[in-house]
Design an enzyme around this catalytic site. Structure first.
Site, short mmCIF file in Angstrom:
data_model
loop_
_atom_site.label_atom_id
_atom_site.label_comp_id
_atom_site.label_asym_id
_atom_site.label_seq_id
_atom_site.Cartn_x
_atom_site.Cartn_y
_atom_site.Cartn_z
N ASP A 1 -9.16 3.90 -2.05
CA ASP A 1 -9.98 4.34 -0.73
C ASP A 1 -11.33 4.79 -1.18
OD1 ASP A 1 -7.90 3.44 0.58
OD2 ASP A 1 -6.84 5.91 0.83
N HIS B 1 -13.13 -4.69 2.75
CA HIS B 1 -12.06 -3.87 3.64
C HIS B 1 -12.81 -2.65 4.02
CE1 HIS B 1 -8.32 -2.64 5.08
NE2 HIS B 1 -8.28 -1.69 4.07
N ASP C 1 0.81 -1.20 -0.05
CA ASP C 1 -0.04 0.01 -0.01
C ASP C 1 0.85 1.40 0.19
OD1 ASP C 1 -2.36 1.54 0.10
OD2 ASP C 1 -2.64 0.99 2.42
#
Length: 957
Positions: A633, A691, A557
């Site tokens: 995101d 997630h 990430d």
């Protein structure tokens, strides 16, 4: 937020840097084109007469290339144009400085082996136009016009693409920095005035044509150009030698070095690609707004339908329409902007003439303009002519999707963060109690000791190997995060080794570059350095990454790279990498190198036997060779669910087939309807992971009551039943570069109704999926493409004849999926807890007959984890075909061999008439009657019992 837990200080810093009110992205923290100096300069040039002239008499015809000098008539700086016709209908165009004072960055490690070039041939010259063939006897020709310079690429009599037809070629040549800012501004201002003047007025007819200097002589001020270049006292061009954005100043020691070029695509109205953007599949015109930006950035809860840059960049654009399919691959790793516009009235005389010759009226045209801050012009035109051809051509250049280990195609459960080992194992037990299949549990940054990657928190994860073994006993795996920002801590072994070896990125002054990220003060390994990548790979060895085992895999990430204290939340452009290259030269490559080194580490730890699994947020062209990507995101909003489809389709067009979105949304809390619909959609996307942000409520499937758990269980089990189909599709993608998830127009290239569709899609060539993405939906409109094709609802088996738009009623338990007539889909339909538990399970073949009564499909089978399928040919690739009432199983690749205990449990044939008898004919054995049952349009044959690797026939009479 978890009870009793305080929000980390750095999370507050991150939010302050990235977001505004409502936790949405704060656009002011990211540049617009107007705030990016080179984009502003280039975009200020209106279409018009190009200042560049091709010196046709300078043509050099080499065995594998043609070279022609170009001259900027404003600056008198010579460039070199190199043309190559590559095997497989690919044309390469390179433009470089003829005599650069300093080498320009050329992108390494992205292209595969050199593609053989076809010999070029001069077909003739008509005045100021040179005609070249792009390969002996081929259909493609290139017309090179001298003044103003332009190129026109034709297939037969059809104009496919014009280069620099709008005169927007820009190549800011290098020059030494004058002694004062006044000199700088004067020189740049005067040069720019001269270039701009050429766009607004015709030069005198008798103006002398000065040839370029043979030795690249420079003026007294160090500028490469004509002898009359003197820096007058003009105002400095903003952003030429130094640029400030907010509190950050970017020094530019080599001055402005941007490049740009325009492409005109007559006959094409629809263009796609250039991921990553939260955008519709069909790219919009950027006229009147910002261009699409390609610059890897950490963007917090991104907005939808904007051209803003996100986490990854692939400079590949597709055009599709009546002329066929075309690709433009712009090989440049610097910050890049892409302008897209439509044009029908502004065609050149050549374009209008070709319209007339082709017997049509005015045809539409799309104009595409690429602008990059640095580097050279290196462009590949992928000439198709069909969509599958363009996919293969791009795969030939940059590689195909790595064949993933089978477990990674199952369901993944993640959140930021599972608290400790007991929390992990409790979640794992919860999946068994809820009877929801699960393959992988994930750990985010809190699992490491103080965000020191390659370590474990001694309080919460004191026995990681025991935890991993307990998961492995249940046939499950784990993924832990390893980010490329390293805590600056003298007690941290990883940091000490990197510093001692000189492996960190440097500042412009030569010290180690440091910024702020999750661990606090952070340094960044220089992944462009092969020695550093070797060292990084070595860190995944079991004796280096303490607590790791063969069932632990990796998540990279924040590898854009993310720098909380940096400009636009990333690294300063004047930071230095190995070889003296500035970060601006190669920014978009950084994430690819991180994933590359991590994947290599996983391969090495197993002695080269085991396939890696690495998920990466940042990516570039070629990243498909190293693992999976996801859309970053997102938020628990219906719009983010909808946008996940075109985002993954755009990824797939760039060869990144292993794509998915965070199920349920990373930010915010989904209601149960949205959560269920997201599971249903995620089950039909290549990478399937839930997630969530640390401030969200826990959302494991059983926490919302049995009704919701049952709906999620059904969605996940549908995924697992189709794993043989998924795995075979990935094998085909790996071998032949075809996307796993693909737009409808890839399979139905002449059906204009599909060209702008992005709410439904194909999986391989067999399944059409239309996820439900509207709140409260009671039905969806599904378009079934293909003239006289037949489609079967996979639930009801009802048959529909295309083309038609079908209204499909839905409940919360349904998602419309249709199998294409003429295909065979293999399944494994026994519910299991994980993919490894399915080994040896029997198969069911779903045979959907075409109107002609035929069908074809295949199944790829190996150990699901090693490279033995390639190195030792240990695999089975089976072909199934139905024709003339007979279903035949045979080998699709006789070179493969793999022992399998699996057998054929059932055959479901859709669209078959009722037979009087069904006979099984194994090779060399007696015929055996099979029990069959016909219910409506469905013929079911039970327990043929033959090994899945055997040859046989089933005959309907």
């Amino acid at each position: 937020m978890a009870p009793g837990r305080r929000r980390p200080l750095l999370l507050l810093l991150w939010a302050a840097l990235c977001v505004g009110p409502g936790l949405a992205v704060d656009r002011s923290n990211f540049k617009t084109c107007e705030q990016s100096g080179f984009c502003r300069r280039q975009r200020a040039i209106p279409p018009g007469r190009s200042p560049y002239r091709a010196l046709l008499d300078s043509l050099q015809l080499l065995p594998d290339a043609a070279r022609i000098q170009l001259l900027n008539e404003a600056t008198k700086v010579p460039l070199m144009l190199e043309l190559r016709g590559l095997r497989g209908n690919i044309t390469r165009i390179r433009i470089t400085e003829l005599n650069p004072p300093r080498p320009r960055f050329e992108v390494p490690d992205v292209l595969m082996d050199e593609i053989p070039a076809e010999p070029l041939e001069v077909l003739g010259r008509d005045g100021d136009t040179l005609e070249l063939s792009l390969g002996p006897g081929g259909p493609h020709r290139l017309l090179v016009t001298g003044s103003p310079f332009r190129m026109d690429l034709l297939r037969g009599r059809r104009l496919l693409c014009s280069v620099n037809a709008r005169g927007l070629l820009v190549f800011e040549h290098q020059r030494q920095r004058p002694h004062s800012l006044m000199d700088i501004g004067g020189w740049v201002g005067r040069a720019w005035d001269k270039i701009s003047a050429l766009f607004h007025r015709d030069p005198p007819q008798d103006a002398p044509q000065d040839p370029p200097s043979e030795n690249g002589a420079t003026n007294e001020d160090g500028a490469t150009g004509g002898a009359d270049e003197k820096p007058p006292d003009n105002e400095e061009e903003p952003g030429a030698w130094e640029e400030t954005f907010k509190t950050h100043t970017d020094s530019k020691p080599y001055g402005p070095m941007s490049v740009g070029l325009d492409f005109s695509l007559p006959g094409f109205e629809h263009v796609y690609g250039i991921p990553e953007h939260a955008e519709s599949l069909r790219l919009r015109s950027t006229q009147g707004g910002d261009p699409y930006r390609l610059y890897n950035l950490d963007v917090f809860q991104y907005e939808l339908h904007t051209p803003m840059a996100l986490y990854g960049s692939v400079p590949l654009l597709w055009a599709h329409g009546p002329p066929g399919t075309l690709g433009i691959f712009w090989l440049n790793a610097a910050e890049t902007w892409v302008d897209i516009g439509s044009n029908t009235a502004g065609k050149t005389l050549l374009g209008k003439l070709l319209d007339y010759m082709q017997g049509g009226g005015e045809t539409p045209q799309t104009d595409v303009r690429w602008m990059s801050e640095n580097g050279v012009l290196d462009v590949f035109l992928l000439l198709g002519p069909a969509p599958h051809d363009v996919a293969r051509q791009y795969g030939t250049l940059t590689g195909t999707q790595a064949l993933p280990p089978l477990f990674s195609l199952g369901y993944h459960q993640s959140r930021w963060n599972y608290r400790d080992e007991e929390d992990v194992l409790a979640v794992e037990r919860g999946f068994d109690r809820a009877a929801v299949p699960l393959d992988v549990l994930w750990l985010d940054i809190e699992h490491a000791h103080g965000k020191r990657y390659f370590t474990w928190d001694p309080t919460h994860f004191p026995h990681p190997r025991d935890m991993l073994r307990r998961l492995a006993d249940k046939k499950r795996k784990m993924v832990s995060i390893v980010d490329p920002h390293i805590k600056v801590d003298p007690d941290y072994r990883v940091h000490n080794e990197l510093r001692a070896r000189g492996f960190y990125v440097k500042t412009k002054d030569g010290s180690d570059y440091e910024g702020w990220c999750w661990p606090g003060s952070t340094a960044y390994p220089d992944f462009t350095n092969p020695e550093m990548r070797e060292w990084w790979a070595s860190m995944f060895a079991y004796d280096q990454y303490e607590g790791s085992t063969e069932t632990l895999f990796t998540w990279n990430d924040m590898n854009e790279p993310s720098v909380f204290s940096g400009p636009e939340v990333t690294m300063h452009k004047d930071a230095r990498h190995r070889g003296g290259w500035e970060h601006r030269d190669l920014h978009n490559l950084y994430g690819l190198y991180v994933q590359m080194a991590t994947a290599e580490g996983q391969i090495r730890r197993s002695g080269g036997r085991q396939r890696p699994f690495v998920l990466s947020r940042a990516f570039f062209a070629g990243s498909q060779r190293y693992g999976a990507v996801w859309t970053g995101d997102n938020a628990a909003e219906w719009g983010h669910l909808r946008i996940s489809i075109p985002m993954c389709l755009s990824f797939a067009l760039a060869a990144l087939s292993f794509c998915g979105a965070d199920v349920g949304g990373f930010f915010q809390n989904p209601d149960t309807e949205l959560l269920v619909r997201w599971y249903q959609a995620g089950a039909f996307q290549p990478f399937f992971r839930a997630h969530a942000h640390l401030d969200t409520v826990r959302r494991e499937p059983w926490l919302f009551g049995e009704e919701v758990a049952g709906l999620i269980r059904h969605a996940v089990r549908r995924r697992y039943a189709l794993l043989p189909f998924w795995y075979t599709a990935f094998y085909r993608s790996h071998r032949h570069a075809l996307p796993v998830m693909r737009p409808l127009w890839m399979e139905f290239p002449e059906d204009t109704a599909t060209f702008a569709m992005d709410d439904q899609y194909m999986l391989d060539r067999a399944l059409l999926v239309h996820p439900v993405t509207e709140q409260g939906a009671r039905g969806v409109h599904v378009y079934l493409p293909g003239k006289d094709e037949v489609w079967y609802d996979v639930d009801s088996h009802q048959q529909h004849v295309a083309p038609q738009t079908l209204y499909v009623p839905v409940t919360l338990s349904s998602v419309p999926v249709f199998q294409r007539g003429g295909t065979v889909v293999p399944r494994q339909e026994r519910p299991r807890r994980s993919t490894e538990c399915m080994r040896g399970d029997p198969y069911t073949l779903h045979v959907a007959l075409s109107p002609q009564g035929t069908a074809e499909g295949d199944l790829f089978l190996d150990d699901g984890e090693s490279f033995a399928y390639d190195t030792e040919r240990r695999f089975l690739h089976r072909r199934f075909s139905f024709a003339n009432g007979t279903l035949t199983a045979s080998s699709a690749d006789p070179q493969g061999s793999f022992p399998s205990s699996s057998w054929l449990e059932r055959v479901v044939i859709l669209g078959a008439p009722k037979p009087s008898s069904v006979l099984l004919r194994p090779p060399g054995g007696p015929e055996t009657p099979l029990h069959f049952q016909l219910e409506g349009p469905t013929l079911t044959l039970r327990k043929p019992g033959v090994p899945i690797g055997a040859d046989w026939e089933i005959v309907l009479r």
